[in-house]
Design a protein around this motif. Structure first.
Motif, PDB file in Angstrom:
ATOM      1  N   LYS A   1       5.540   8.558 -54.571  1.00  0.00           N
ATOM      2  CA  LYS A   1       4.910   7.344 -55.105  1.00  0.00           C
ATOM      3  C   LYS A   1       5.658   6.811 -56.329  1.00  0.00           C
ATOM      4  O   LYS A   1       5.875   5.609 -56.448  1.00  0.00           O
ATOM      5  CB  LYS A   1       3.442   7.628 -55.448  1.00  0.00           C
ATOM      6  N   GLU A   2       6.070   7.709 -57.236  1.00  0.00           N
ATOM      7  CA  GLU A   2       6.811   7.229 -58.414  1.00  0.00           C
ATOM      8  C   GLU A   2       8.190   6.717 -58.023  1.00  0.00           C
ATOM      9  O   GLU A   2       8.710   5.782 -58.639  1.00  0.00           O
ATOM     10  CB  GLU A   2       6.936   8.324 -59.474  1.00  0.00           C
TER      11      GLU A   2
ATOM     12  N   ALA B   1       6.181   5.655 -67.623  1.00  0.00           N
ATOM     13  CA  ALA B   1       5.263   6.340 -66.702  1.00  0.00           C
ATOM     14  C   ALA B   1       4.368   7.312 -67.461  1.00  0.00           C
ATOM     15  O   ALA B   1       4.772   7.919 -68.449  1.00  0.00           O
ATOM     16  CB  ALA B   1       6.054   7.093 -65.636  1.00  0.00           C
TER      17      ALA B   1
ATOM     18  N   ASN C   1       0.980  10.215 -66.472  1.00  0.00           N
ATOM     19  CA  ASN C   1       0.040  10.809 -65.527  1.00  0.00           C
ATOM     20  C   ASN C   1      -1.346  10.803 -66.168  1.00  0.00           C
ATOM     21  O   ASN C   1      -1.603  11.524 -67.132  1.00  0.00           O
ATOM     22  CB  ASN C   1       0.466  12.237 -65.169  1.00  0.00           C
TER      23      ASN C   1
ATOM     24  N   ASP D   1       0.198   6.867 -63.030  1.00  0.00           N
ATOM     25  CA  ASP D   1       0.072   7.836 -61.943  1.00  0.00           C
ATOM     26  C   ASP D   1      -1.305   8.504 -61.995  1.00  0.00           C
ATOM     27  O   ASP D   1      -1.859   8.727 -63.067  1.00  0.00           O
ATOM     28  CB  ASP D   1       1.177   8.891 -62.072  1.00  0.00           C
ATOM     29  N   GLU D   2      -1.820   8.841 -60.825  1.00  0.00           N
ATOM     30  CA  GLU D   2      -3.155   9.453 -60.694  1.00  0.00           C
ATOM     31  C   GLU D   2      -4.194   8.652 -61.474  1.00  0.00           C
ATOM     32  O   GLU D   2      -4.979   9.188 -62.268  1.00  0.00           O
ATOM     33  CB  GLU D   2      -3.123  10.913 -61.162  1.00  0.00           C
TER      34      GLU D   2
ATOM     35  N   ALA E   1      -0.968   4.497 -59.046  1.00  0.00           N
ATOM     36  CA  ALA E   1      -0.828   5.382 -57.887  1.00  0.00           C
ATOM     37  C   ALA E   1      -1.960   6.392 -57.865  1.00  0.00           C
ATOM     38  O   ALA E   1      -2.487   6.777 -58.907  1.00  0.00           O
ATOM     39  CB  ALA E   1       0.519   6.097 -57.921  1.00  0.00           C
TER      40      ALA E   1
END
Length: 684
Positions: free
Chosen positions: A360-361, A380, A382, A426-427, A466
């Motif tokens: 995804k990244e 980015a 998480n 992310d997440e 994501a």
């Protein structure tokens, strides 16, 4: 405050550098190592590593932690003793002594740039010492290299360069000290040199011109004057900033009366609607009362700060991968990449969904690098890896004193760092609800407020989010805000799991294995890459997706490197049997890999999931494509109370169990494991 590790070739260099660091800020903790004291594999880590000189970089980097921040320490000549060169007659042959030919050349270039270009320089080369004798030599702490020189001028160890000081101060958020330190150390040394030369013959005029040339090169205005306000020297920048001729009247009128000539002060004045920052400081010179005024255009300071922010952002927040780094052969991935490329041209927010390990990244970075924001930062984070308070401070930054341990000057958040670029969340479904609320405001209003702050800060950021969860399920459960879902999900990109990518499974295994073996200089095992292996890989369910594939390739590479009779299929079989030995984990592997687990047990197969599976099997026997839509139609015709959402979730569960496999299009096929389950059902 912070800690620095300095690595240099020689102990005396370390001593000098440590002293200079303390001059910058005596609260910094400084550790020192010579290059031969470092041990590869020890993973040295500190707030900042300073490597002196650049030639040590390749030797030192393998000894550092991969996350360690480092700068290359640059050096420059000390100006305190430079006036001694005036004693050397014009046109003389001068040997430059240093234990490195490269550094001898550097000193040569620095001397010429300072105006001492009327000598015939001979940089010393330790590998090829000169045969002729020299009357004059110049060195920086290496006078013992040649003992038969009549006159050797030792300028002392070279000092930390201005650029290195700037890097160190900016790293520790002490940029405000930069102006003070540079001017105090470098200009003061020039002043001392010029005054000592003025007491000599006309030789002093040479260095005075050099002094004027140096201060003229500064972007700030510089004025040197005595206690009678008589101007001794100034640079042209002073005139361009003030737009008037400099004289003692200007100094008397603009220097605060409270100044007692014994301390540093700063204040502000307005000239033609242009705010100026003025700093005054005495220059300590025995027997002489000299003072220095530094005039800075505040608008230029803002420009410098913005350039520095962009430099920091662009140096550490870049996307590494583009679409050319996404390898595939399957049609399903071709359509996914095609959609992602289209999304790149838009500035709307993107939501990428897919299982863990699907890349995804990688897609997020590729979209950024192909977008109009490609020259901006890619940042980015998480959202599930940090606590609520830490995630909030990382995203939005904080003001000074926001909490215990906060940096003195506060800290910019990732939204600010990602300004004019892309922020990858992310997440996203793991973000706490309190943070989700702030995220919504940031995306809706395009502005953020730092923790403990009151000022709104405008941010121009595109987000790519994501998740590996069903985000609509999370909304239904109350774990994710519905309004935030609509903000982040303007465009959706689903990355298929590896088990759905058909031909990509074998292709990626071969591709990654060839790259891995190439690094070791090993040949590709063509004979072992056969239909048996291909079939073996295709039947695995790949719960870890590409990440699992990369891990398996590394295992196979080590096996081929260590064993001459290594059997790829057999070793993979044994490895998977060892990993998926538990009954609950077994369904992630096909029956060919774990033959002792013939089918899911009842605890793993919910009654409704079993019902959907039997419908799929019935459709396949009737020659129909057993897709989700076909199951929905079947349920409606037969009054089976399952919604489309419930059917979708159960189809996904059957794929996880290895009972069905996606064809790469809109349908599914029953796997060998599924057929064995049907056989067991019929036999019972």
């Amino acid at each position: 405050m912070g800690s620095i590790t300095i690595v240099a070739k020689k102990e005396k260099s370390l001593i000098a550098w440590k002293k200079r660091i303390f001059d910058i800020n005596d609260k910094l903790e400084v550790k020192t190592f010579t290059s031969d004291q470092l041990k590869p594999g020890d993973n040295y880590y500190d707030d900042l590593i300073v490597i002196v000189p650049d030639s040590l970089k390749q030797m030192v980097l393998p000894c550092l932690d991969t996350k360690a921040k480092y700068v290359i320490g640059k050096r420059t000549l000390s100006l305190d003793k430079i006036h001694q060169l005036i004693d050397i007659p014009y046109g003389s042959k001068v040997i430059i002594l240093n234990d490195s030919y490269e550094y001898s050349l550097e000193i040569n270039r620095e001397l010429e740039s300072l105006g001492f270009d009327y000598f015939e320089y001979h940089p010393y080369n330790p590998k090829n010492p000169p045969q002729e004798k020299f009357k004059f030599a110049v060195t920086c702490g290496e006078s013992g290299l040649m003992t038969d020189v009549e006159h050797c001028i030792d300028l002392g160890l070279r000092q930390i360069s201005v650029s290195t000081i700037a890097e160190i101060l900016n790293h520790f958020n002490m940029g405000a000290q930069l102006d003070s330190y540079i001017l105090n150390r470098y200009i003061s040394s020039l002043v001392r040199s010029s005054i000592s030369l003025n007491k000599e013959t006309k030789k002093g005029e040479t260095l005075l011109r050099q002094l004027e040339a140096v201060i003229s090169a500064f972007d700030d205005g510089i004025i040197l004057f005595n206690d009678h306000y008589e101007i001794l020297s100034y640079n042209t920048k002073s005139e361009s900033i003030l737009e008037q001729f400099l004289n003692s009247t200007f100094l008397k009128e603009n220097i605060p009366r409270k100044w007692n000539f014994n301390e540093d002060i700063e204040y502000f004045i307005h000239e033609a609607n242009n705010p100026l920052h003025i700093s005054l400081r005495p220059v300590s010179i025995t027997g002489e009362k000299i003072f220095m005024a530094t005039i800075s255009d505040i608008s230029k300071l803002h420009d410098i700060e913005e350039r520095y922010k962009r430099h920091q952002t662009n140096s550490g927040a870049k996307a590494r991968y583009s679409f050319k780094d996404i390898f595939y052969k399957s049609e399903i991935m071709s359509s996914v990449v095609s959609a992602a490329k289209k999304y790149s041209f838009s500035d709307s927010n993107v939501l990428i969904v897919g299982e863990s390990g699907t890349g995804k990244e990688l897609f997020a970075q590729a979209i950024h690098k192909a977008s109009p924001r490609k020259d901006g930062p890619f940042v980015a984070i998480n959202c599930g890896a940090l606590s609520t308070s830490l995630l909030e401070s990382e995203l939005f930054g904080y003001e000074a004193g926001a909490f215990t341990g906060a940096l003195k000057g506060g800290k910019r958040g990732l939204f600010e760092i990602a300004h004019k670029g892309t922020l990858f969340l992310d997440e996203i479904t793991d973000a706490p609800l309190s943070v989700q609320q702030k995220l919504l405001r940031a995306l809706q209003e395009k502005e953020i407020i730092r923790v403990s702050g009151t000022k709104s800060i405008f941010v121009d950021v595109r987000t790519i989010s994501a998740t590996n969860k069903n985000i609509l399920d999370e909304v239904a459960k109350g774990n994710f805000r519905q309004d935030l879902y609509y903000r982040i999900n303007v465009m959706t990109l689903r990355i298929p799991p590896l088990r759905e990518r058909g031909t990509d499974i074998t292709y990626l295994f071969k591709f990654l294995l060839s790259l891995s073996l190439k690094k070791l200089g090993m040949p590709f095992p063509e004979k072992q890459i056969d239909d048996n292996l291909n079939s073996f890989l295709q039947k695995h369910n790949w719960p870890g997706n590409i990440r699992e594939m990369a891990n398996l390739v590394e295992i196979v590479t080590n096996g081929l490197a260590l064993e001459s009779d290594y059997n790829i299929v057999e070793e993979i079989r044994q490895y998977w049997n060892m990993i998926y030995h538990d009954e609950k984990e077994a369904p992630f592997v096909s029956e060919n890999i774990a033959p002792y687990n013939n089918s899911p047990n009842k605890s793993q197969m919910h009654e409704h999931t079993k019902q959907v599976f039997l419908i799929l099997a019935s459709l396949e026997r009737d020659g129909k494509v057993p897709g989700r839509s076909a199951v929905c139609r079947f349920c409606k015709l037969n009054n089976i109370p399952l919604t489309e959402q419930q059917i979708r979730l159960r189809v996904e569960r059957l794929r996880e169990l290895g009972m069905i496999r996606n064809t790469g299009g809109y349908g599914n096929v029953i796997t060998d494991l599924g057929y064995k389950y049907l056989e067991n059902e019929h036999s019972q």
